[in-house]
Design a protein around this motif. Structure first.
Motif, short mmCIF file in Angstrom:
data_model
loop_
_atom_site.label_atom_id
_atom_site.label_comp_id
_atom_site.label_asym_id
_atom_site.label_seq_id
_atom_site.Cartn_x
_atom_site.Cartn_y
_atom_site.Cartn_z
N TYR A 267 0.81 -1.21 0.00
CA TYR A 267 0.00 0.00 0.00
C TYR A 267 0.85 1.27 0.00
CZ TYR A 267 0.39 -0.86 5.05
OH TYR A 267 0.86 -1.15 6.31
N ARG A 280 4.01 12.97 3.03
CA ARG A 280 2.63 12.51 3.15
C ARG A 280 2.58 10.98 3.21
NH1 ARG A 280 -2.64 14.24 2.80
NH2 ARG A 280 -4.04 12.60 2.09
N ILE A 281 3.44 10.32 2.47
CA ILE A 281 3.45 8.85 2.49
C ILE A 281 3.80 8.36 3.88
CG2 ILE A 281 4.65 6.81 1.64
CD1 ILE A 281 4.88 8.21 -1.06
N ARG A 284 0.87 9.80 6.50
CA ARG A 284 -0.51 9.35 6.38
C ARG A 284 -0.62 7.84 6.10
NH1 ARG A 284 -5.78 10.67 6.06
NH2 ARG A 284 -7.00 9.55 4.51
N HIS A 285 0.32 7.29 5.31
CA HIS A 285 0.15 5.90 4.92
C HIS A 285 0.99 4.93 5.73
CE1 HIS A 285 -2.58 6.38 1.53
NE2 HIS A 285 -2.00 7.54 1.35
N ALA A 286 2.18 5.37 6.19
CA ALA A 286 3.03 4.44 6.94
C ALA A 286 2.76 4.54 8.44
CB ALA A 286 4.49 4.70 6.64
N PRO A 288 0.25 5.35 10.58
CA PRO A 288 -0.87 4.72 11.29
C PRO A 288 -0.72 3.20 11.43
CG PRO A 288 -1.69 6.18 9.58
CD PRO A 288 -0.21 6.07 9.38
N ASN A 289 0.01 2.60 10.48
CA ASN A 289 0.19 1.15 10.54
C ASN A 289 1.40 0.74 11.35
OD1 ASN A 289 -2.00 0.16 8.68
ND2 ASN A 289 -0.99 1.66 7.38
N PRO A 364 -7.54 -1.24 12.70
CA PRO A 364 -8.86 -0.95 12.11
C PRO A 364 -9.75 -2.18 12.02
CG PRO A 364 -7.12 -0.88 10.44
CD PRO A 364 -6.45 -0.99 11.77
N ARG A 365 -9.16 -3.37 11.90
CA ARG A 365 -9.97 -4.58 11.81
C ARG A 365 -10.78 -4.80 13.08
NH1 ARG A 365 -8.18 -8.24 7.87
NH2 ARG A 365 -6.47 -7.35 6.72
N ALA B 106 -3.70 -6.20 -0.67
CA ALA B 106 -2.47 -5.69 -0.08
C ALA B 106 -2.24 -4.24 -0.46
CB ALA B 106 -1.28 -6.54 -0.52
N ALA B 107 -2.84 -3.82 -1.58
CA ALA B 107 -2.53 -2.49 -2.11
C ALA B 107 -3.36 -1.38 -1.47
CB ALA B 107 -2.69 -2.47 -3.62
N ASN B 109 -4.55 0.61 1.86
CA ASN B 109 -4.04 0.84 3.21
C ASN B 109 -5.12 0.42 4.22
OD1 ASN B 109 -3.10 1.90 5.63
ND2 ASN B 109 -2.05 3.54 4.57
N HIS B 158 -10.86 -4.25 4.89
CA HIS B 158 -11.10 -5.61 5.37
C HIS B 158 -12.59 -5.94 5.43
CE1 HIS B 158 -11.49 -3.27 9.11
NE2 HIS B 158 -12.35 -4.19 9.44
#
Lengths: 370, 543
Positions: A267, A280-281, A284-286, A288-289, A364-365, B106-107, B109, B158
């Motif tokens: 992602y 931003r990557i 915002r994208h890395a 939080p995980n 989030p799950r 997977a792509a 987020n 998910h």
């Protein structure tokens, strides 16, 4: 994945390995936690239905219950462990004049002739209400003494955390941004050096340079009730610096490793192919995980700041919990040792539980079941 | 007509680090050139390692891992995007050119809502306001046939199925109104019945928005439905480049001809299906947590024949194999092998009962110990079941290697030194070493390229003729069923839908599910997709 060294702040082994699989485990258990495990813990159709409908609340309740149970188990172990210690207060206290009769008298005074289970229950009953009995050595209330000492320890830990956590996370992100380039290498080498030196050594080095040679810092770092806040802050400057150096490397390296792990995921590639900027990557994208593993290592280090400062407190003659406990151990002052042990354990368990719950909330799950 | 994308003499390299040797530069793609006009679709086809994804990503000036574009030009509207700086490339990516990955699961987020991710590129590049982007996303969700398009954007990755994610990924690529989309095997990971929906949705969306596309796949039948031109690639070089009609109907090169004719082989079923070897009667099975996976399944298999079990993922076909081996004891029902009832659990079976049933797995590399040589892997069942040692064992291992057409030079190789097809052959030899009467094959070819897979299937057929072994062949591929089966069992959601000799199962009258399954298999024929969609009930698009 690269993990931080396991030496240093955290006295358990395999910490780096422990924190990451835990979050992986969480993400692997999506909306429905294993019903077998849940029913094993409490049982009943109601609980099973509850786990299914509100998995998040159920998981958090489970963690709370486990923590309370663990705390009771620890109290038993502390009490049992101290029972099993060789030597006792009476012989240490009387020294040369320890006739069997005198020892017997003191034991009777302290209630040591009663069976241990009875003494444990009395102690636990008091501890639950916040009353840890009286010190055998000074005849003062233990709770009162600890109240003051704990305040001092927390004061020290708070400022160490205030500096080290943002610094570690910031440096970790910086290291990711300049991965395998000079800034990353410098950060790595310095943090490795800091983590490799024992904390008493760092403490003495700091004292040598800043207190003795340059004369800009105060030593010893003893604080009194009559001191103002500024005086206190300048007194604790060196111990705080020592603690920051000791915990910084571990947190920073884990932050770096966690973010790098996420950066190699599909992602993040998607984000890159959207033409987004590097910042931003990462933000915002890395980030939080990467939260769950980072929170875990921060919590472990916070626990260390409260629990593991014994050596630093002794080096800097700082009147905190650690020094209080060490003094009590040398004279076999059991009520004090027990109380300190239990409070340390409570901090450790509470911080780990908080990290666990935050990691669950960051998933989030679990926050948004199907 | 001016070309939208023009790739000229592309050269792509990567540095590999073989253990114990100095790093060396590997050429992945060399001398590839093609043109793509506005609104047209070019299909890139080839087996794994042909460089198709690498070429696709070069349209975004992106190299995965250590991959570098070292030569040639990638002209987008006449401008070479390889010469742009970082900021320039970022203004191309996600704005003029978008990418759809193979694994949407997977792509995406996991931490953000689908809707936010779909409109992110449009907002970041300032193409439209948040309101406009949301409106466009809603429109695309509708076009792509996603369920509840109004609320779909509020869900997390998910919370939706794989097919829906793949369509959401397409919506994400279409949202900023790009001139070109690179589709990288967008339907490969999906079941056939889902694949046809996604394929139809993609085709419809491309036509609706007049977007050009590079469509990457290893399945010629799929690309025949969607593209105007096709380029066949092998080992990073162009094999054939022409219109879809020419490549499919009149291929010029041998390699293309082999791809077109692959799996058109058919085998007639054995006339006599009486001498029963395996009989499964009213089997029910459940996982440890009480979740039922098999409901009342019955079938049987004759000696020396092949039973194909076909179904989508989650249909319980692999679970049935686990039940037969005893790994998962059934909760009800019985399994009879060669006239004798088998003990339900693995523990209750004798060594000889174990020997007579062997298994081949989908992923050969995870089914083999990476630290054992081929000699050890094949030799293990020999010493375990037949107490063979020393020269005798080596002799037999060599014999087996001959049988799988590999030869003795592979004796001391490790699995990592074998190709995918060779690994699967070694796995077959290992099963064969036990001299079994039944081999359970769990999708043994689905991870392999079509030509390699065909080789494995031919080998299995040859071995059946030589040793009279029976196969239970688990697959989701109807073409394989046609090629090798004597009898067929169709499974759906843990139930047996249809069972019998191949000629009966695969000919009308059909039940609804088998009909859907058979009609969803792409055929190597231009216009197949339109034909099927016309006749098909559209309510199944909600999948």
């Amino acid at each position: 994945m690269e993990s931080g060294p396991i030496t240093g702040p955290v006295p358990t082994d395999g910490v780096a390995g422990e924190t990451l699989p835990r979050s992986a485990d969480l993400s692997g258990v999506p909306a429905k936690p294993n019903p077998a495990a849940a029913s094993g813990a409490i049982g009943g159709a109601f609980w099973r239905r509850f786990v299914f409908r509100r998995p998040l609340v159920a998981l958090i309740l489970q963690r709370l219950g486990l923590s309370v149970g663990l705390l009771f188990a620890v109290s038993l172990m502390i009490f049992g462990g101290i029972e099993a210690l060789p030597g006792d207060f009476a012989t240490t206290y009387l020294g040369q004049s320890a006739t069997p009769q005198a020892v017997e008298n003191i034991r009777k005074d302290l209630g040591l002739d009663r069976p241990w289970s009875e003494r444990y229950l009395t102690w636990l009953g008091g501890a639950v209400k916040g009353d840890f009995g009286t010190s055998w050595a000074s005849k003062n209330s233990v709770s009162e003494q600890i109240g003051k000492r704990l305040g001092n320890s927390l004061f020290l830990a708070f400022f160490a955390a205030l500096i080290s956590v943002p610094l570690a996370v910031g440096l970790g992100m910086l290291a990711v941004q300049f991965r395998n380039r000079l800034p990353d290498k410098i950060i790595n080498v310095i943090s490795l050096a800091a983590i490799s030196l024992p904390e008493f050594f760092i403490g003495y080095l700091l004292i040598l340079f800043f207190a003795v040679q340059l004369g800009v810092a105060t030593f010893p770092a003893t604080v009194y009730d009559s001191m103002t806040l500024t005086e206190r802050l300048s007194a604790i400057a060196l111990p705080v610096a020592t603690l920051v150096l000791v915990v910084l490397a571990h947190m920073m390296r884990m932050t770096r490793a966690a973010i790098l792990n996420v950066m190699s995921s599909a992602y993040v590639e998607t984000a890159e192919l959207k033409g987004l900027g590097t910042f931003r990557i990462i933000a915002r994208h890395a980030a939080p995980n990467a939260v769950a593993p980072v929170i875990n290592v921060i919590a472990l280090n916070l626990a260390y700041l409260v629990v593991g400062v014994v050596v630093v407190e002794v080096v800097f003659v700082y009147p905190g919990m650690g020094q209080y406990m060490v003094d009590a151990v040398t004279v076999r002052d059991m009520p004090v040792v027990q109380a300190c042990g239990l409070i340390f354990a409570a901090f450790y368990i509470f911080l780990n539980m908080a990290a666990d719950i935050l990691a669950i909330l960051a998933n989030p799950r679990l926050r948004h079941p199907r | 007509m001016p070309e939208l994308l023009s790739v000229k003499n592309l050269k792509i390299e990567a540095t590999s680090y073989p253990p114990g040797e100095p790093p060396k530069v590997v050429t992945l793609v060399e001398g590839v050139s093609f043109d793509l006009a506005k609104g047209k679709v070019l299909g890139l086809i080839g087996e794994s390692g042909a460089g198709k994804s690498t070429i696709g990503l070069s349209a975004l000036a992106y190299g995965r891992g250590g991959v570098r574009i070292t030569g040639g030009e990638v002209l987008l509207n006449g401008k070479d995007i390889l010469k742009l700086d970082r900021g320039g490339i970022n203004s191309v990516r996600g704005c003029h050119v978008c990418y759809v990955a193979q694994s949407a699961a997977a792509a995406f987020n996991p931490a953000h809502k689908l809707g936010d991710q779909v409109i992110e590129a449009s907002l970041r590049h300032g193409i439209m306001s948040r309101e406009e982007a949301k409106k466009r996303a809603l429109y695309l969700f509708r076009v792509l046939g996603l369920p509840n398009p109004e609320t779909f954007g509020g869900r997390y990755p998910h919370q939706v199925s794989g097919g829906q994610l793949q369509r959401a990924m397409t919506a994400m690529a279409l949202c900023p109104n790009p001139e070109l989309i690179v589709f990288d095997e967008p339907t490969t990971a999906l079941d056939v019945t889902t694949q046809i929906d996604v394929l139809a949705a993609i085709k419809h969306a491309i036509e609706e928005t007049h977007t050009a596309a590079l469509y990457i796949t290893h399945d010629l039948a799929v690309v025949a439905q969607i593209s105007d031109d096709i380029m066949v690639l092998r080992h990073g070089k162009t094999v054939e480049y022409g219109t879809t009609k020419q490549v499919i109907e009149a291929p010029k090169e041998d390699y293309t001809r082999a791809l077109v004719s692959v799996r058109q082989a058919k085998r007639n079923e054995a006339p006599d299906q009486s001498g029963t070897l395996l009989k499964i009667e009213h089997v029910h099975a459940a996982y440890g947590n009480g979740f039922k996976v098999l409901h009342d399944v019955s079938m049987h298999l004759s000696k020396g024949q092949t039973l194909a079990i076909v179904g989508e993922s989650g249909s319980g076909k692999s679970t049935l194999a686990r039940v037969i081996t005893g790994l998962l004891p059934p909760t009800e029902g019985r399994i009879t092998f060669d006239g004798k009832e088998l003990p339900k659990a693995l523990k209750g079976r004798t060594n000889d009962e174990l020997r007579r049933i062997q298994m081949i797995y989908q992923m050969a590399d995870t089914a083999m110990n990476p630290r054992q040589t081929v000699r050890d892997i094949i030799g293990r069942p020999l010493s375990f079941y037949f107490s063979m040692h020393g020269a005798k064992k080596t002799e037999r291992v060599k014999e087996l290697l001959d049988q799988i057409e590999m030869g003795t030079r592979f004796l001391d190789r490790y699995p990592a030194e074998l190709s995918g097809g060779q690994k699967q052959r070694v796995a077959i030899a290992r099963a064969l070493a036990a001299k079994p009467e039944l081999i359970l094959c769990d999708e043994p070819t689905s991870a392999l390229d079509p030509l390699v897979a065909e080789g494995i299937l031919n080998l299995l057929m040859k071995l059946q003729e030589e040793t009279a072994v029976s196969y239970v062949f688990i697959t989701h591929d109807i073409a394989i069923v046609r090629a090798i089966a004597d009898s067929v069992a169709v499974m759906h959601r843990g139930r047996l839908v249809r069972f019998g000799p191949k000629s009966k199962v695969l000919s009308p009258p059909f039940d609804d599910y088998t009909d859907l399954l058979l009609k969803s298999v792409p055929e190597m024929e231009i216009g197949w997709l339109e034909r099927v969609l016309k006749t098909r009930r559209m309510e199944s698009a909600g999948n």
